[in-house]
Design a protein around this motif. Structure first.
Motif, PDB file in Angstrom:
ATOM      1  N   ILE A  14      -2.841   1.299  24.522  1.00 57.49           N
ATOM      2  CA  ILE A  14      -4.284   1.479  24.670  1.00 57.49           C
ATOM      3  C   ILE A  14      -4.611   2.939  24.949  1.00 57.49           C
ATOM      4  CG2 ILE A  14      -6.333   0.741  25.951  1.00 57.49           C
ATOM      5  CD1 ILE A  14      -4.551  -1.702  26.859  1.00 57.49           C
ATOM      6  N   THR A  15      -5.456   3.510  24.100  1.00 56.93           N
ATOM      7  CA  THR A  15      -6.003   4.846  24.316  1.00 56.93           C
ATOM      8  C   THR A  15      -7.520   4.697  24.386  1.00 56.93           C
ATOM      9  OG1 THR A  15      -4.199   5.885  23.089  1.00 56.93           O
ATOM     10  CG2 THR A  15      -6.204   7.193  23.425  1.00 56.93           C
ATOM     11  N   CYS A  16      -8.118   5.053  25.510  1.00 57.58           N
ATOM     12  CA  CYS A  16      -9.556   4.846  25.698  1.00 57.58           C
ATOM     13  C   CYS A  16     -10.211   6.155  26.118  1.00 57.58           C
ATOM     14  CB  CYS A  16      -9.812   3.764  26.732  1.00 57.58           C
ATOM     15  SG  CYS A  16     -11.544   3.297  26.849  1.00 57.58           S
ATOM     16  N   GLU A  17     -11.084   6.679  25.244  1.00 56.53           N
ATOM     17  CA  GLU A  17     -11.796   7.920  25.521  1.00 56.53           C
ATOM     18  C   GLU A  17     -13.154   7.682  26.173  1.00 56.53           C
ATOM     19  OE1 GLU A  17     -12.076   9.595  21.628  1.00 56.53           O
ATOM     20  OE2 GLU A  17      -9.924  10.029  21.476  1.00 56.53           O
ATOM     21  N   ASP A  18     -13.559   6.432  26.305  1.00 56.79           N
ATOM     22  CA  ASP A  18     -14.846   6.058  26.875  1.00 56.79           C
ATOM     23  C   ASP A  18     -14.595   5.540  28.291  1.00 56.79           C
ATOM     24  OD1 ASP A  18     -17.026   4.233  27.656  1.00 56.79           O
ATOM     25  OD2 ASP A  18     -17.792   4.507  25.617  1.00 56.79           O
ATOM     26  N   GLU A  19     -15.069   6.256  29.310  1.00 58.87           N
ATOM     27  CA  GLU A  19     -14.738   5.909  30.686  1.00 58.87           C
ATOM     28  C   GLU A  19     -15.315   4.565  31.100  1.00 58.87           C
ATOM     29  OE1 GLU A  19     -12.859   5.645  33.964  1.00 58.87           O
ATOM     30  OE2 GLU A  19     -12.440   7.233  32.505  1.00 58.87           O
ATOM     31  N   VAL A  45      -4.472   0.140  20.096  1.00 58.83           N
ATOM     32  CA  VAL A  45      -5.900  -0.040  20.334  1.00 58.83           C
ATOM     33  C   VAL A  45      -6.461   1.300  20.800  1.00 58.83           C
ATOM     34  CG1 VAL A  45      -7.655  -1.195  21.733  1.00 58.83           C
ATOM     35  CG2 VAL A  45      -5.670  -2.478  20.901  1.00 58.83           C
ATOM     36  N   VAL A  46      -7.388   1.838  20.020  1.00 57.04           N
ATOM     37  CA  VAL A  46      -7.967   3.148  20.324  1.00 57.04           C
ATOM     38  C   VAL A  46      -9.477   2.990  20.461  1.00 57.04           C
ATOM     39  CG1 VAL A  46      -8.283   5.532  19.563  1.00 57.04           C
ATOM     40  CG2 VAL A  46      -6.135   4.319  19.056  1.00 57.04           C
ATOM     41  N   VAL A  47     -10.030   3.398  21.585  1.00 54.81           N
ATOM     42  CA  VAL A  47     -11.473   3.392  21.794  1.00 54.81           C
ATOM     43  C   VAL A  47     -11.937   4.842  21.758  1.00 54.81           C
ATOM     44  CG1 VAL A  47     -13.381   2.713  23.288  1.00 54.81           C
ATOM     45  CG2 VAL A  47     -11.280   1.348  23.242  1.00 54.81           C
ATOM     46  N   GLU A  48     -12.712   5.190  20.724  1.00 54.49           N
ATOM     47  CA  GLU A  48     -13.146   6.569  20.539  1.00 54.49           C
ATOM     48  C   GLU A  48     -14.472   6.811  21.257  1.00 54.49           C
ATOM     49  OE1 GLU A  48     -13.366   7.004  16.324  1.00 54.49           O
ATOM     50  OE2 GLU A  48     -11.191   6.960  16.045  1.00 54.49           O
ATOM     51  N   LYS A  49     -14.695   8.065  21.665  1.00 58.79           N
ATOM     52  CA  LYS A  49     -15.978   8.399  22.277  1.00 58.79           C
ATOM     53  C   LYS A  49     -17.030   8.764  21.235  1.00 58.79           C
ATOM     54  CE  LYS A  49     -14.366  13.070  23.490  1.00 58.79           C
ATOM     55  NZ  LYS A  49     -14.142  13.987  24.635  1.00 58.79           N
TER      56      LYS A  49
END
Length: 325
Positions: A14-19, A45-49
């Motif tokens: 998991i990589t999450c750029e959205d706090e 799983v990548v969450v982009e900002k």
């Protein structure tokens, strides 16, 4: 945030750029996030900002609000979660990228029903990817709890509200171990739990749907091999009871409660779209067939819980009964 989550027999990288969404992931992971290691990842799983739409120029329509091209798929507002999804499989590893772009209707629904909106985001980011990819390993989702107690491994089915979580909490408090409270995947033998917090009427954490609050599920193990299948139902006031039933009925009830579960209502189209576009996983997991396999190799019981405190499952279905069933 970068972390791993072991869930449903998979390892989510998991990589999450959205706090804001990172806080949702931390809650949903129930304290089980571990340091990121690329070599262990089975699903990315990548969450982009970035809030711009994913490009779909010259892509072909796949369904309403879904397009595909060259083995990839883009879905707008996937599962009405407020997230857009871009998914593909590269070198045998699925990569699911998300951007937070809720349309007005979804934004309003999230304001009116915040707990429901939070659960949907958790499903889309963590649970549904693991359930979908499990299908590539011939595993199917089940709406069932998993418990190891009294020398036996239990798969506990039944409709929502039948008392599964309450029984799990009572057993764990008495020293049992659990692989999952609500959802799991199985190949008919080994059954892996899907990680999420326990939700109880007397929980002490975030308030969620149906008047329940969340709490940490202690004593968690990754998987077990059920030798007892217990199908729960709520009865009238009085004593709880367990009665042996045939494996065909047990398998049928396991499958039926899985299809009826609100937690999985949006999973079936999610998995079908990804399977169609990427060519990976079954368009429709063989839930009924695998449920029957699981039930055929176990002692199977119908457990009617009297109104009020249910007691412990290990007192209703004893090891001696399971061996003689």
């Amino acid at each position: 945030m970068r972390a791993l989550l072991h869930t449903g027999g998979e390892v989510l990288g998991i990589t999450c750029e959205d706090e804001h969404l990172a806080s949702v992931v931390r809650e949903a992971a129930d304290g089980l996030l571990v340091p990121f290691d690329e070599s262990e990842v089975s699903i990315s799983v990548v969450v982009e900002k970035d809030h711009a739409p994913f490009a779909i120029d010259r892509w072909s329509p796949l369904a309403r609000d879904a397009w595909h091209r060259d083995g990839a798929v883009v879905v707008h507002d996937v599962c009405t979660s407020g997230l857009d999804l871009h998914a593909r499989v590269a070198d045998g590893v699925p990569e699911l990228r998300f951007r937070r772009r809720p349309p007005p209707k979804t934004r309003v629904a999230g304001t009116v029903l915040p707990a429901r909106a939070r659960l949907l985001v958790r499903c889309v980011l963590l649970q549904y990817p693991a359930l979908w990819w499990a299908g590539t390993r011939e595993r199917v989702p089940l709406h069932a709890s998993l418990l190891r107690t009294g020398g036996h491994d239990f798969a506990i089915g039944g409709p929502s509200g039948s008392g599964k979580s309450t029984l799990i909490a009572a057993e764990v408090a008495a020293g049992a171990t659990s692989a999952g409270d609500n959802l799991c995947v199985t190949d008919g033998r080994v059954t892996w739990g899907i990680v999420e917090p326990l939700r109880l009427e007397d929980g002490n954490g975030r308030r969620m749907t149906h008047g329940r609050r969340e709490c940490r599920l202690a004593g968690r193990i990754p998987a077990l091999v059920p030798d007892v299948v217990a199908l729960l139902a709520r009865g009238t006031p009085g004593r709880s009871d367990a009665t042996p039933i045939d494996s065909r009925s047990a398998g049928r009830q396991l499958a039926a409660s899985t299809y009826a579960a609100g937690e999985l209502r949006r999973f079936w189209p999610f998995a079908a779209l990804l399977a169609l576009a990427t060519g990976a996983g079954p368009v429709h997991p063989p839930v009924a067939a695998v449920s029957r396999v699981l039930a055929d190799r176990a002692a199977t019981f119908a457990v009617v819980l009297g109104r009020g405190p249910a007691g412990r499952l290990s007192q209703l279905v004893t090891p001696e009964e399971a061996l003689s069933a």
